[in-house]
Structures are given as C-alpha cells and as structure tokens.
Design a protein around this motif. Structure first.
Motif, PDB file in Angstrom:
ATOM      1  N   TRP A   1       0.818  -1.217   0.000  1.00 54.14           N
ATOM      2  CA  TRP A   1       0.000   0.000   0.000  1.00 54.14           C
ATOM      3  C   TRP A   1       0.849   1.263   0.000  1.00 54.14           C
ATOM      4  CZ3 TRP A   1       0.138   3.454   4.043  1.00 54.14           C
ATOM      5  CH2 TRP A   1       0.642   3.000   5.266  1.00 54.14           C
ATOM      6  N   VAL A   2       2.025   1.226   0.636  1.00 58.77           N
ATOM      7  CA  VAL A   2       2.916   2.398   0.596  1.00 58.77           C
ATOM      8  C   VAL A   2       3.530   2.524  -0.793  1.00 58.77           C
ATOM      9  CG1 VAL A   2       4.973   3.503   1.578  1.00 58.77           C
ATOM     10  CG2 VAL A   2       3.366   2.301   3.082  1.00 58.77           C
ATOM     11  N   TRP A   3       3.883   1.390  -1.407  1.00 53.85           N
ATOM     12  CA  TRP A   3       4.387   1.432  -2.784  1.00 53.85           C
ATOM     13  C   TRP A   3       3.357   2.087  -3.704  1.00 53.85           C
ATOM     14  CZ3 TRP A   3       8.976   0.927  -4.943  1.00 53.85           C
ATOM     15  CH2 TRP A   3       9.978   0.222  -4.270  1.00 53.85           C
ATOM     16  N   VAL A   4       2.096   1.740  -3.540  1.00 55.05           N
ATOM     17  CA  VAL A   4       1.041   2.318  -4.377  1.00 55.05           C
ATOM     18  C   VAL A   4       0.987   3.828  -4.189  1.00 55.05           C
ATOM     19  CG1 VAL A   4      -1.464   2.415  -4.764  1.00 55.05           C
ATOM     20  CG2 VAL A   4      -0.329   0.204  -4.493  1.00 55.05           C
ATOM     21  N   ILE A   5       1.010   4.282  -2.946  1.00 55.47           N
ATOM     22  CA  ILE A   5       0.989   5.725  -2.665  1.00 55.47           C
ATOM     23  C   ILE A   5       2.180   6.411  -3.314  1.00 55.47           C
ATOM     24  CG2 ILE A   5       1.292   7.458  -0.833  1.00 55.47           C
ATOM     25  CD1 ILE A   5      -0.424   5.596   0.967  1.00 55.47           C
ATOM     26  N   VAL A   6       3.361   5.843  -3.130  1.00 60.22           N
ATOM     27  CA  VAL A   6       4.585   6.466  -3.641  1.00 60.22           C
ATOM     28  C   VAL A   6       4.589   6.482  -5.166  1.00 60.22           C
ATOM     29  CG1 VAL A   6       7.097   6.182  -3.769  1.00 60.22           C
ATOM     30  CG2 VAL A   6       5.928   5.948  -1.569  1.00 60.22           C
ATOM     31  N   LEU A   7       4.174   5.392  -5.781  1.00 64.49           N
ATOM     32  CA  LEU A   7       4.164   5.354  -7.250  1.00 64.49           C
ATOM     33  C   LEU A   7       3.121   6.307  -7.826  1.00 64.49           C
ATOM     34  CD1 LEU A   7       4.808   1.554  -7.873  1.00 64.49           C
ATOM     35  CD2 LEU A   7       6.424   3.478  -8.086  1.00 64.49           C
TER      36      LEU A   7
ATOM     37  N   ILE B   1      -2.428  14.617  -1.292  1.00 63.63           N
ATOM     38  CA  ILE B   1      -2.211  15.078   0.080  1.00 63.63           C
ATOM     39  C   ILE B   1      -2.522  13.990   1.115  1.00 63.63           C
ATOM     40  CG2 ILE B   1      -2.954  16.725   1.842  1.00 63.63           C
ATOM     41  CD1 ILE B   1      -3.234  18.809  -0.420  1.00 63.63           C
ATOM     42  N   VAL B   2      -3.732  13.459   1.084  1.00 63.49           N
ATOM     43  CA  VAL B   2      -4.124  12.470   2.098  1.00 63.49           C
ATOM     44  C   VAL B   2      -3.242  11.215   2.037  1.00 63.49           C
ATOM     45  CG1 VAL B   2      -5.996  10.987   2.917  1.00 63.49           C
ATOM     46  CG2 VAL B   2      -6.464  13.369   2.302  1.00 63.49           C
ATOM     47  N   PRO B   3      -3.033  10.616   0.868  1.00 60.99           N
ATOM     48  CA  PRO B   3      -2.171   9.433   0.836  1.00 60.99           C
ATOM     49  C   PRO B   3      -0.731   9.719   1.298  1.00 60.99           C
ATOM     50  CG  PRO B   3      -3.445   9.588  -1.180  1.00 60.99           C
ATOM     51  CD  PRO B   3      -3.648  10.872  -0.440  1.00 60.99           C
ATOM     52  N   ALA B   4      -0.184  10.860   0.909  1.00 64.91           N
ATOM     53  CA  ALA B   4       1.171  11.205   1.339  1.00 64.91           C
ATOM     54  C   ALA B   4       1.225  11.355   2.850  1.00 64.91           C
ATOM     55  CB  ALA B   4       1.646  12.484   0.658  1.00 64.91           C
ATOM     56  N   PHE B   5       0.199  11.963   3.428  1.00 62.21           N
ATOM     57  CA  PHE B   5       0.148  12.109   4.879  1.00 62.21           C
ATOM     58  C   PHE B   5       0.127  10.739   5.561  1.00 62.21           C
ATOM     59  CE2 PHE B   5      -2.188  12.474   8.882  1.00 62.21           C
ATOM     60  CZ  PHE B   5      -1.381  13.391   9.546  1.00 62.21           C
ATOM     61  N   VAL B   6      -0.661   9.822   5.051  1.00 65.78           N
ATOM     62  CA  VAL B   6      -0.732   8.462   5.612  1.00 65.78           C
ATOM     63  C   VAL B   6       0.633   7.776   5.507  1.00 65.78           C
ATOM     64  CG1 VAL B   6      -1.798   6.178   5.324  1.00 65.78           C
ATOM     65  CG2 VAL B   6      -3.206   8.244   5.187  1.00 65.78           C
ATOM     66  N   ALA B   7       1.292   7.911   4.371  1.00 73.66           N
ATOM     67  CA  ALA B   7       2.619   7.309   4.192  1.00 73.66           C
ATOM     68  C   ALA B   7       3.644   7.940   5.132  1.00 73.66           C
ATOM     69  CB  ALA B   7       3.065   7.438   2.736  1.00 73.66           C
ATOM     70  N   VAL B   8       3.562   9.241   5.334  1.00 78.70           N
ATOM     71  CA  VAL B   8       4.468   9.932   6.253  1.00 78.70           C
ATOM     72  C   VAL B   8       4.289   9.394   7.675  1.00 78.70           C
ATOM     73  CG1 VAL B   8       4.888  12.166   7.391  1.00 78.70           C
ATOM     74  CG2 VAL B   8       4.837  12.021   4.897  1.00 78.70           C
ATOM     75  N   VAL B   9       3.046   9.250   8.106  1.00 77.22           N
ATOM     76  CA  VAL B   9       2.773   8.705   9.442  1.00 77.22           C
ATOM     77  C   VAL B   9       3.352   7.293   9.569  1.00 77.22           C
ATOM     78  CG1 VAL B   9       0.940   7.943  11.026  1.00 77.22           C
ATOM     79  CG2 VAL B   9       0.762  10.158   9.857  1.00 77.22           C
ATOM     80  N   TYR B  10       3.137   6.466   8.547  1.00 82.14           N
ATOM     81  CA  TYR B  10       3.685   5.106   8.554  1.00 82.14           C
ATOM     82  C   TYR B  10       5.206   5.133   8.655  1.00 82.14           C
ATOM     83  CZ  TYR B  10       5.583   0.774   6.826  1.00 82.14           C
ATOM     84  OH  TYR B  10       6.340  -0.377   6.691  1.00 82.14           O
ATOM     85  N   LEU B  11       5.853   5.962   7.833  1.00 84.29           N
ATOM     86  CA  LEU B  11       7.324   5.998   7.832  1.00 84.29           C
ATOM     87  C   LEU B  11       7.875   6.543   9.151  1.00 84.29           C
ATOM     88  CD1 LEU B  11       7.870   7.141   4.152  1.00 84.29           C
ATOM     89  CD2 LEU B  11       8.596   4.960   5.165  1.00 84.29           C
ATOM     90  N   LEU B  12       7.190   7.513   9.745  1.00 87.99           N
ATOM     91  CA  LEU B  12       7.620   8.004  11.057  1.00 87.99           C
ATOM     92  C   LEU B  12       7.605   6.882  12.094  1.00 87.99           C
ATOM     93  CD1 LEU B  12       5.920  11.512  11.230  1.00 87.99           C
ATOM     94  CD2 LEU B  12       8.377  11.040  11.310  1.00 87.99           C
TER      95      LEU B  12
END
Length: 128
Positions: free
Chosen positions: A12-18, A113-124
């Motif tokens: 799911w993070v790969w999907v957001i990033v791609l 915006i929303v997906p990037a925010f979710v990925a940022v929270v995950y990576l933190l």
C-alpha cells in the motif's frame, strides 16, 4: 526475523509512492508540452511555469532515488516536501482566489495530500 528479510515497504505504501511519482511526472511533462492544457490562462512556458515543472520533477526524481537506495529516511523527507508543496499549492489557490484551479483541489487532496500524509505517518512509526 532479521532486518534484511523485512520488506522495504508494504504494497500500500508502494502504491501511494508510485501514484505520487507518476501523477506528478504526468502533470509536469504535460505542462511542459502543452501548458494551456494543464494551467489555465497560460499559453506558453514562462519562468513561473518552468519553476512549477522543475520543482515537481525534482521531488519525483528524489523519491525514485530514495526508493532505489531503499532509504526510509530519504523517502520520508521527500514525501514531507511533496506534502508541504501540495498543501502550499492548495493554500495559494484559495489565498489568491484562483477560481479556474479550485475545481482541481479535491483531486489533489484525495490523490496526493491524504495518501502522502498516511505514508508519512507510517514511515515516522517505521523509523522510530
């Protein structure tokens, strides 16, 4: 389980990033080829439009480098930059009352915006 066998990123993070990379590159290349199709009232490349294209391509390429290096910290940093850029763009649209672009704000919020925010929270959480 040792650190080497752990996946770099969940699917799911790969999907957001791609989506971040491909959508941003699509709009950047499209704007470079035909500015008026992507930015209302702009018929040809100008300095400001070129800055928009350059900053977006630079961050997209940075994300690609972070992925190649398999660096959570680099990816986190670039997603934060991407997130702040998109939030700034949305705020500017409303601050300058740019009616012709306001209709694209929900798309930017939902896809970037929303997906990037979710990925940022995950990576933190992953980094800590």
């Amino acid at each position: 389980m040792n650190e080497i066998s752990v996946k770099f990123l969940p699917v799911w993070v790969w999907v957001i990033v791609l989506i971040q990379v491909f959508l941003v590159l699509f709009f950047s290349v499209g704007t470079a080829m035909s500015p008026g199709d992507f930015i209302p009232n702009v018929s040809e490349l100008n300095y400001v439009t070129q800055l928009y294209i350059t900053r977006n391509i630079t961050v997209a390429l940075g994300i690609i480098v972070a992925l190649v290096l398999r660096s959570h910290r680099a990816l986190l940093t670039l997603l934060i930059v991407r997130l702040l850029t998109d939030i700034s763009d949305v705020a500017t649209v409303y601050a300058l009352d740019v009616e012709v672009i306001k209709e694209s704000v929900p798309m930017v919020a939902v896809l970037l915006i929303v997906p990037a925010f979710v990925a940022v929270v995950y990576l933190l959480k992953r980094i800590k």
